[in-house]
Every structure is written in structure tokens, then in C-alpha cells.
Design a protein around this motif. Sequence first.
Motif, PDB file in Angstrom:
ATOM      1  N   ARG A 253      61.346 129.470   3.521  1.00 23.57           N
ATOM      2  CA  ARG A 253      61.473 129.762   4.944  1.00 23.57           C
ATOM      3  C   ARG A 253      62.882 129.447   5.454  1.00 23.57           C
ATOM      4  N   THR A 254      63.834 129.273   4.533  1.00 20.72           N
ATOM      5  CA  THR A 254      65.186 128.836   4.899  1.00 20.72           C
ATOM      6  C   THR A 254      66.197 129.974   4.815  1.00 20.72           C
ATOM      7  N   ILE A 255      67.008 130.089   5.874  1.00 18.51           N
ATOM      8  CA  ILE A 255      68.139 131.015   5.897  1.00 18.51           C
ATOM      9  C   ILE A 255      69.407 130.183   6.055  1.00 18.51           C
ATOM     10  N   VAL A 256      70.272 130.223   5.070  1.00 18.72           N
ATOM     11  CA  VAL A 256      71.559 129.531   5.137  1.00 18.72           C
ATOM     12  C   VAL A 256      72.582 130.499   5.725  1.00 18.72           C
ATOM     13  N   VAL A 257      73.304 130.063   6.763  1.00 20.25           N
ATOM     14  CA  VAL A 257      74.293 130.917   7.435  1.00 20.25           C
ATOM     15  C   VAL A 257      75.692 130.372   7.150  1.00 20.25           C
ATOM     16  N   ILE A 258      76.442 131.074   6.319  1.00 20.09           N
ATOM     17  CA  ILE A 258      77.817 130.699   6.022  1.00 20.09           C
ATOM     18  C   ILE A 258      78.691 131.177   7.178  1.00 20.09           C
ATOM     19  N   THR A 259      79.431 130.272   7.808  1.00 14.80           N
ATOM     20  CA  THR A 259      80.229 130.625   8.986  1.00 14.80           C
ATOM     21  C   THR A 259      81.720 130.447   8.725  1.00 14.80           C
ATOM     22  N   ASP A 260      82.515 131.200   9.464  1.00 13.12           N
ATOM     23  CA  ASP A 260      83.972 131.080   9.428  1.00 13.12           C
ATOM     24  C   ASP A 260      84.435 130.188  10.564  1.00 13.12           C
TER      25      ASP A 260
ATOM     26  N   ALA B  70      60.529 118.913  13.883  1.00 10.82           N
ATOM     27  CA  ALA B  70      61.112 120.258  13.923  1.00 10.82           C
ATOM     28  C   ALA B  70      61.293 120.840  12.531  1.00 10.82           C
ATOM     29  N   THR B  71      61.698 120.038  11.567  1.00 15.43           N
ATOM     30  CA  THR B  71      61.904 120.553  10.214  1.00 15.43           C
ATOM     31  C   THR B  71      60.580 120.730   9.477  1.00 15.43           C
ATOM     32  N   ALA B  72      59.628 119.820   9.707  1.00 16.49           N
ATOM     33  CA  ALA B  72      58.335 119.912   9.017  1.00 16.49           C
ATOM     34  C   ALA B  72      57.529 121.122   9.466  1.00 16.49           C
ATOM     35  N   ASN B  73      57.706 121.556  10.725  1.00 14.11           N
ATOM     36  CA  ASN B  73      56.889 122.628  11.292  1.00 14.11           C
ATOM     37  C   ASN B  73      57.629 123.935  11.480  1.00 14.11           C
ATOM     38  N   ALA B  74      58.812 124.041  10.902  1.00 12.54           N
ATOM     39  CA  ALA B  74      59.617 125.251  11.090  1.00 12.54           C
ATOM     40  C   ALA B  74      59.011 126.430  10.334  1.00 12.54           C
ATOM     41  N   HIS B  75      58.777 127.506  11.053  1.00 11.19           N
ATOM     42  CA  HIS B  75      58.401 128.756  10.401  1.00 11.19           C
ATOM     43  C   HIS B  75      59.642 129.436   9.843  1.00 11.19           C
ATOM     44  N   ALA B  76      60.793 129.117  10.412  1.00 13.11           N
ATOM     45  CA  ALA B  76      62.087 129.566   9.874  1.00 13.11           C
ATOM     46  C   ALA B  76      63.072 128.421  10.073  1.00 13.11           C
ATOM     47  N   LEU B  77      63.761 128.044   9.018  1.00 16.81           N
ATOM     48  CA  LEU B  77      64.749 126.972   9.074  1.00 16.81           C
ATOM     49  C   LEU B  77      66.135 127.579   8.881  1.00 16.81           C
ATOM     50  N   ILE B  78      66.985 127.445   9.905  1.00 19.99           N
ATOM     51  CA  ILE B  78      68.341 127.996   9.863  1.00 19.99           C
ATOM     52  C   ILE B  78      69.324 126.861   9.593  1.00 19.99           C
ATOM     53  N   VAL B  79      70.144 127.008   8.557  1.00 18.97           N
ATOM     54  CA  VAL B  79      71.094 125.960   8.173  1.00 18.97           C
ATOM     55  C   VAL B  79      72.518 126.517   8.262  1.00 18.97           C
TER      56      VAL B  79
ATOM     57  N   PHE C 258      52.754 132.224  18.069  1.00 14.14           N
ATOM     58  CA  PHE C 258      53.855 131.308  18.346  1.00 14.14           C
ATOM     59  C   PHE C 258      54.562 130.869  17.063  1.00 14.14           C
ATOM     60  N   SER C 259      55.894 130.824  17.111  1.00 12.93           N
ATOM     61  CA  SER C 259      56.680 130.457  15.933  1.00 12.93           C
ATOM     62  C   SER C 259      57.772 129.473  16.313  1.00 12.93           C
ATOM     63  N   ILE C 260      58.125 128.621  15.357  1.00 15.30           N
ATOM     64  CA  ILE C 260      59.171 127.611  15.551  1.00 15.30           C
ATOM     65  C   ILE C 260      60.344 127.924  14.641  1.00 15.30           C
ATOM     66  N   VAL C 261      61.517 128.050  15.232  1.00 19.14           N
ATOM     67  CA  VAL C 261      62.750 128.281  14.482  1.00 19.14           C
ATOM     68  C   VAL C 261      63.617 127.051  14.660  1.00 19.14           C
ATOM     69  N   THR C 262      63.911 126.362  13.571  1.00 19.74           N
ATOM     70  CA  THR C 262      64.674 125.121  13.633  1.00 19.74           C
ATOM     71  C   THR C 262      66.072 125.335  13.065  1.00 19.74           C
ATOM     72  N   VAL C 263      67.081 124.934  13.827  1.00 27.06           N
ATOM     73  CA  VAL C 263      68.472 125.009  13.378  1.00 27.06           C
ATOM     74  C   VAL C 263      68.900 123.594  13.011  1.00 27.06           C
ATOM     75  N   ALA C 264      69.221 123.372  11.746  1.00 30.39           N
ATOM     76  CA  ALA C 264      69.455 121.995  11.287  1.00 30.39           C
ATOM     77  C   ALA C 264      70.526 121.919  10.215  1.00 30.39           C
ATOM     78  N   ASN C 265      71.296 120.860  10.283  1.00 35.62           N
ATOM     79  CA  ASN C 265      72.232 120.430   9.253  1.00 35.62           C
ATOM     80  C   ASN C 265      72.600 119.002   9.643  1.00 35.62           C
ATOM     81  N   PRO C 266      72.405 118.016   8.772  1.00 32.89           N
ATOM     82  CA  PRO C 266      72.659 116.625   9.174  1.00 32.89           C
ATOM     83  C   PRO C 266      74.100 116.331   9.527  1.00 32.89           C
ATOM     84  N   LYS C 267      75.015 117.206   9.151  1.00 30.66           N
ATOM     85  CA  LYS C 267      76.423 117.031   9.499  1.00 30.66           C
ATOM     86  C   LYS C 267      76.663 117.512  10.922  1.00 30.66           C
TER      87      LYS C 267
END
Length: 433
Positions: A358-365, A319-328, A179-188
Amino acid sequence: MAALTVAVTSDKTARVSGSGNEDIELSAADEKALFRAIEDFAKTEATETGESVEVSVSGFGATKQLTVTPDGYVAVAGPPTGPIAPVAVPAPARPVQEPVSVRAAEFAPPSAPLRIQAQERQSVLVAPVTVPGAEEPARMGIRGRLNAVLNLRLAPKPESAEVRQRAAAAKIAGHIPGFSIVTVANPKGGVGKTPLSIALNETIAKHRGAGSSVCVDFAEVGGTLPGRVSIPPREGQDVDALVAADAAAQGNLSPVALSRHLARQPGGDDIVAGSSGAGGVGFSYHDAEAIGRIMSAHREILIADTPGNATLSGGWQWATANAHALIVPVPMRHDTAEPGHKMLTDLAATYGPEILARTIVVITDGPGDDPKVETSAVDAFDKLHVHKVARMPYEPKFASGGRIAGSQLLPATTTALSVLAAMVVDLIAQPTH
């Protein structure tokens, strides 16, 4: 008027130049079928471009000139009236070195920061091009149509979307250690966390199978997730009802009982709405921990859709403390890049720099974005030593505020999501150090 040059290399094979960036090989059972294949190829090219195509066919000491119109008419013609389009030789792809990844400890509370060995990271702004099974015939684009119509076996172009999707699909369907946790986070707020969570959830389920992935709204009081999915959750398909049902079952919720609290989507992925906040009580750290425990017994991947402006809430912290992958997700605006950067800086200070591995930053248009922000944003995140920096193209369905269905997304978005999902699975598939 477009032009093609066809060199007949044997009574069963021919090479076509002037279509795209590389030569195309045609083959047939005999000489008669080969010339039919050449004519059919020219007809397809004329239909695709909407203009007549002049074809120069040479072989066996003779040259034949044809003109093929968009409506499929073929006529013998004189010499070509314009120059033949040059064949561009693509530059060789630069090899991409895959980094060594790590896996987080299970369910570590904020008071006990995750401590794992740091890793070397990689910044990537392009999709991978090394593809298992790339030698299989193309099924998409003009090459796919030619294969279907002429019974050919043209391979997809090395840099094509089809090749990238094949490489990504192989990784997404690969083994992960539980089992894995993927967290999508950005405080904005308003940076596209919910659309990305929904689309990533569907992409993973598409390749790993129905019921493999679930997306849960981790907002303290219900967020926008129910209004963006194809099939909105019904009453009782929310975290409050799910946690209550699990407590009633004394922590032994059956798969059938669980399914009543999940909103199954057309792609086989599941959705759980956020807390209603009834009685003035919202989604807590304890509730988030319960959701994680429940899903760990029934699903492979939990995608946590976190809210903006809620970094002090219990659900966000779990969610952020236990993320196996953190998507920003970070649109190309200073007001979104800076909060994302600060969030990662604060998380690294709290849990150690290992979380950046464990962080992947996703630059979006998006509308109103400033392309000049991208360079500074990528540099800033790169200096933090995040695992990867990836790119997501503009997607109208994400920006519209309406419901999101994978079948309605742009092809470029589908490819980018597959590549992102492959990055996520590749990250969480690595053993714990």
C-alpha cells in the motif's frame, strides 16, 4: 528562420509538417477558408517562436512560398532559405501493466498488525499514457489555441501533459469503496510532507468534488500545516476542538457542527490544524482514532500529515497502521532516503510486508539534491517491493516555505500531482482481499 511544409490534400484539408514532432491536419469548410487556416496557423507559429516562418504550400500541381513575420505580416517569398526541420517520429509508448492492489483493514491498532494478502507491485517513474477520452480536441497548448481560433478539432499529443491529466482525472473521480486514509510519512523532517499533503488534498477535492477530502495535522503538538495553506484555520478549527465537540455530541456530530471545525480552502478541500498541546497533553492515539471515526461519517478521504521525528507518538502510529495508502516523500539526498527506507523496513517487520503493498514512494527534486542518489534510492525501495515508486518535479512554492495554492503551482507540478492522486485512488479503490 523556422520553416513549415504544407501539403494540400483536398479542397478542404491540408497536412502541416515541421511544427513539433508530428504532422498536423488542418480542415476547413472550403478552399478559401482552408488557405486562411494555413495562414493563421503560420501566424500562430511565428508568434510562438518569435521569428519569421517560411511556408511552402503545395497542392493541385503548384507550389506557393510565403513568409510570415511575428507581427502577422504575410508576403509571397522565394524558395526557403534554410532546410525544413525534420519531422521526428516518436517511439511507441511502452505499455504499463497495472498491478493488483489491496485495501487495509479499518482502524487496526499497532498491537494488531494488518494482515492482508500480498500483491505484485510496480515501479513507475513516468505518468500513464493510456487515456479515456483522448480523442477529444485539445484545449491546452498550441493545439488548444488553434482549435479555439480556427474551430479545428486537433487532438492532444499522446505524450502531452493534457493527455496525462485527462487520464488521471478520470481515475481520481472514479469509485472508491467508502472511507479511506492516506498517510504521508517520513521520519526525517523537512522532506516536504506538509506541502505534498496540502497539494494532494486539493487535487483530490478538485476532481471528486468539494468536501470529499480533508487534510489533518497529526503532529503531537501542532505542526506547520496552518502556515502553508491558502486560508489558515481559525481558532477552534483544530483537532482538540473537533474531538471535544464530538465527545459533547456523544459521537454523533452533525455535518453543520463539523463544518465549524474545518478550514475550507478555495479548491473545496478542508483543513484541520494540529493539537495546541494545552495542559501538556498532545495528540494521542485515542484522539487520532476519534478523528478517523468522525471523518469516516462525513468525508471520503482523510489525508494524515504526519510529523518528522515522532514515530513513537500515538497519532503517528495510528496513521501508519491504518493507512489504506502510505505516501513516502523522499528528496534525492541520502539523509532522507535512508530514514524513509528504515521506516518502511520497521513497519513491515511490525505489521507484515503487506503494508508495503500500500506504499507509494515519491522521489522529489529540490535545491541541493544529488541526482546520483535517485538510482540507488529507487533500487533500494524496489527491493522492498513497495507498490510504486513515482517522481515529483521541483516546485518552488513547496520549497519556499510560504502558502500553497494550486493555481500558483507549475504546470509540471499540477500534472504530477494529478498522476499521484490517480495512483492513490487506484490503490484504495481495489477491494479487500
